[in-house]
Design an enzyme around this catalytic site. Structure first.
Site, mmCIF file in Angstrom:
data_model
loop_
_atom_site.group_PDB
_atom_site.id
_atom_site.type_symbol
_atom_site.label_atom_id
_atom_site.label_comp_id
_atom_site.label_asym_id
_atom_site.label_seq_id
_atom_site.Cartn_x
_atom_site.Cartn_y
_atom_site.Cartn_z
ATOM 1 N N ILE A 12 -29.263 -8.939 -8.167
ATOM 2 C CA ILE A 12 -30.151 -7.955 -7.530
ATOM 3 C C ILE A 12 -31.616 -7.850 -8.418
ATOM 4 O O ILE A 12 -32.807 -7.936 -7.698
ATOM 5 C CB ILE A 12 -29.267 -6.547 -7.634
ATOM 6 N N LEU A 76 -29.881 -1.590 -13.426
ATOM 7 C CA LEU A 76 -29.016 -2.429 -12.877
ATOM 8 C C LEU A 76 -28.043 -3.108 -13.619
ATOM 9 O O LEU A 76 -27.039 -3.637 -13.125
ATOM 10 C CB LEU A 76 -29.804 -3.654 -12.280
ATOM 11 N N GLU A 121 -17.233 0.489 -4.233
ATOM 12 C CA GLU A 121 -15.870 0.389 -4.864
ATOM 13 C C GLU A 121 -15.521 1.682 -5.324
ATOM 14 O O GLU A 121 -14.388 2.186 -5.459
ATOM 15 C CB GLU A 121 -15.817 -0.655 -5.716
ATOM 16 N N ARG A 160 -7.677 -3.076 -11.879
ATOM 17 C CA ARG A 160 -8.397 -3.285 -10.905
ATOM 18 C C ARG A 160 -9.632 -2.054 -10.795
ATOM 19 O O ARG A 160 -10.747 -2.277 -10.561
ATOM 20 C CB ARG A 160 -8.101 -3.556 -9.526
ATOM 21 N N TYR A 163 -13.382 -0.516 -13.124
ATOM 22 C CA TYR A 163 -14.599 -1.032 -12.591
ATOM 23 C C TYR A 163 -15.015 0.114 -11.755
ATOM 24 O O TYR A 163 -16.118 1.040 -12.152
ATOM 25 C CB TYR A 163 -14.864 -2.152 -11.933
ATOM 26 N N TYR A 308 -5.580 -13.215 -9.486
ATOM 27 C CA TYR A 308 -6.456 -12.593 -10.185
ATOM 28 C C TYR A 308 -5.463 -12.168 -11.330
ATOM 29 O O TYR A 308 -6.218 -11.483 -12.377
ATOM 30 C CB TYR A 308 -6.684 -10.968 -9.530
HETATM 31 N N1 UDP Z 1 -11.128 -12.973 -2.217
HETATM 32 C C1 UDP Z 1 -10.814 -14.101 -1.303
HETATM 33 N N2 UDP Z 1 -10.853 -15.513 -1.852
HETATM 34 C C2 UDP Z 1 -11.585 -15.629 -3.234
HETATM 35 C C3 UDP Z 1 -12.164 -14.377 -3.873
HETATM 36 C C4 UDP Z 1 -11.993 -13.033 -3.222
HETATM 37 O O1 UDP Z 1 -9.872 -13.951 -0.638
HETATM 38 O O2 UDP Z 1 -11.700 -16.546 -3.707
HETATM 39 C C5 UDP Z 1 -11.049 -11.810 -1.677
HETATM 40 C C6 UDP Z 1 -10.472 -10.419 -2.422
HETATM 41 O O3 UDP Z 1 -9.097 -10.448 -2.579
HETATM 42 C C7 UDP Z 1 -11.110 -9.216 -1.661
HETATM 43 C C8 UDP Z 1 -12.331 -9.809 -1.082
HETATM 44 O O4 UDP Z 1 -12.030 -11.403 -1.091
HETATM 45 O O5 UDP Z 1 -10.067 -8.803 -0.703
HETATM 46 C C9 UDP Z 1 -13.750 -9.573 -1.749
HETATM 47 O O6 UDP Z 1 -13.619 -9.814 -2.855
HETATM 48 P P1 UDP Z 1 -14.899 -9.732 -4.135
HETATM 49 O O7 UDP Z 1 -14.301 -10.460 -5.313
HETATM 50 O O8 UDP Z 1 -16.131 -10.443 -3.449
HETATM 51 O O9 UDP Z 1 -15.088 -8.324 -4.412
HETATM 52 P P2 UDP Z 1 -14.750 -6.664 -3.851
HETATM 53 O O10 UDP Z 1 -15.380 -6.927 -2.540
HETATM 54 O O11 UDP Z 1 -13.337 -6.696 -3.743
HETATM 55 O O12 UDP Z 1 -15.465 -5.979 -4.853
#
Ligand code: UDP
Length: 366
Positions: A12, A76, A121, A160, A163, A308
């Site tokens: 960003i 940021l 989030e 999770r 954050y 994860y």
């Molecule tokens: N996800 C996925 N494959 C990947 C990485 C993430 O399917 O290789 C999924 C993750 O489980 C979540 C969504 O994509 O449902 C968005 O994940 P991201 O890591 O971008 O961050 P978030 O939006 O959850 O903060």
């Protein structure tokens, strides 16, 4: 206008710097440890770059001298990588809350407007995700509204949420300083911003597990399957970094109109499931490169626990109400998901297309 930006060389930050420095009357003092994304800007006469960590006491004193002269402090600096929230929870809490405390306090001491990029989030899971299966959901059970929606985070063992909780506590600290000491603020909640220079491509630009789009783009370029976590049912609204920066610029340029509010910054027209995102990325690669092999690029499913590690829990959906933001900022996100994906593919194909072609040719020979 004199603007301090922490984390100025992140994804960003690098885009914001470009736009700020394009304004004739803006001087920026940017703080970051890494300068890779802003190398073309380093010689700019109106940029002072401080390659230092604002977590050291001596550096904080230096930062405070900058802040005392500033019209805006844009904070940021953060660690924003879901794979680290449950595996490195202490780092997550330090980087996203404890390290922000002195920064909020110094803005408050000097009465300098603080723009803080929080996260979508903070809302956690939607109310609707707890409703009995099959129930017809009311709008307030899914639509995230910056003024009224409650924030639903899972239990402590589901790390999770460290954050979301750390960012939320920083928001609450800022709001408390506003309430008790008059700190002027603007809090922005980003909804899945993507574009050129996002995170890093694992295996090509770094190692680790960044957010979903760099994961998918890197997998396609390296000829590996895109991995869909838990079936790819989770939904996100994908927002172009350019639309995001438009919103930040609107706030920065007219603080008198936009201070002391919370802003959902995202594009509700771009809501997709992660499976749809993977499928649309295949189409974008085929469209932008003219190579049909991308149309059936493999997609494989993996469980959240395997991908994860323990303590992962997903946000089901992030669809938001931005009517208040649109009215206040006169801001309308312009970039469709297709336009965003085309730009991303174009950018990374220019950098890694040759190695992708070579790998594909070697696969065919083998
Ligand atoms: N996800 C996925 N494959 C990947 C990485 C993430 O399917 O290789 C999924 C993750 O489980 C979540 C969504 O994509 O449902 C968005 O994940 P991201 O890591 O971008 O961050 P978030 O939006 O959850 O903060």
């Amino acid at each position: 206008m004199n603007i301090i930006v922490t984390g100025c060389a992140g994804f960003i930050g690098s885009h914001l710097l470009e736009r700020l420095l394009a304004q004739p009357d803006v001087r920026v003092t940017g703080w970051d440890l890494d300068d890779r994304r802003i190398i073309p800007l380093l010689d700019h006469p109106r940029l002072t770059f401080r390659q230092a960590s604002y977590t050291e006491p001596a550096a904080l004193a230096w930062l405070e001298q900058d802040v005392a002269q500033a019209d805006w402090l844009v904070h940021l600096g953060a660690v924003c990588q879901p794979a680290r929230y449950n595996t490195e929870p202490l780092l997550t809490i330090h980087a996203n809350f404890l390290d922000s405390v002195p920064i909020v306090e110094m803005a408050s001491r000097h009465g300098v407007p603080l723009l803080f990029t929080s996260t979508s989030e903070v809302y956690g899971r939607t109310l609707g995700s707890y409703a009995p299966a099959g129930q017809v959901l009311a709008p307030h059970q899914t639509l995230l509204d910056a003024a009224t929606t409650p924030m639903l985070l899972g239990p402590i063992q589901h790390q999770r949420w460290t954050y979301a909780c750390a960012k939320q506590l920083t928001e609450r600290l800022i709001y408390a300083h506003h309430h008790d000491r008059g700190l002027p603020f603007a809090i922005v909640r980003p909804f899945n911003f993507f574009g050129p220079r996002m995170d890093y491509l694992p295996g090509l630009e770094g190692e680790g597990t960044p957010r979903v789009l760099p994961m998918f783009v890197s997998a396609v370029l390296r000829g590996e399957p895109m991995q869909l976590v838990d079936g790819g049912h989770a939904r996100r609204t994908i927002t172009s970094i350019h639309d995001a920066i438009d919103a930040l610029m609107a706030i920065i340029e007219r603080p008198q109109a936009f201070l002391n509010h919370f802003y959902n910054i995202g594009n509700p027209a771009n809501e997709v499931s992660m499976r749809e995102l993977a499928e649309q990325l295949r189409l974008a690669f085929a469209r932008m490169t003219g190579e049909a092999r991308f149309l059936d690029h493999p997609i494989e499913e993996v469980s959240g626990g395997a991908f994860y590690g323990p303590g992962y829990e997903d946000c089901d959906r992030r669809i938001m109400d931005i009517t208040q933001e649109q009215a206040r900022l006169a801001w309308f996100p312009q970039h469709s998901l297709q336009a965003l994906l085309d730009e991303v593919v174009d950018y990374y194909w220019a950098r890694f297309g040759d190695s992708s072609r070579r790998a594909a040719t070697e696969d065919v020979r083998a």
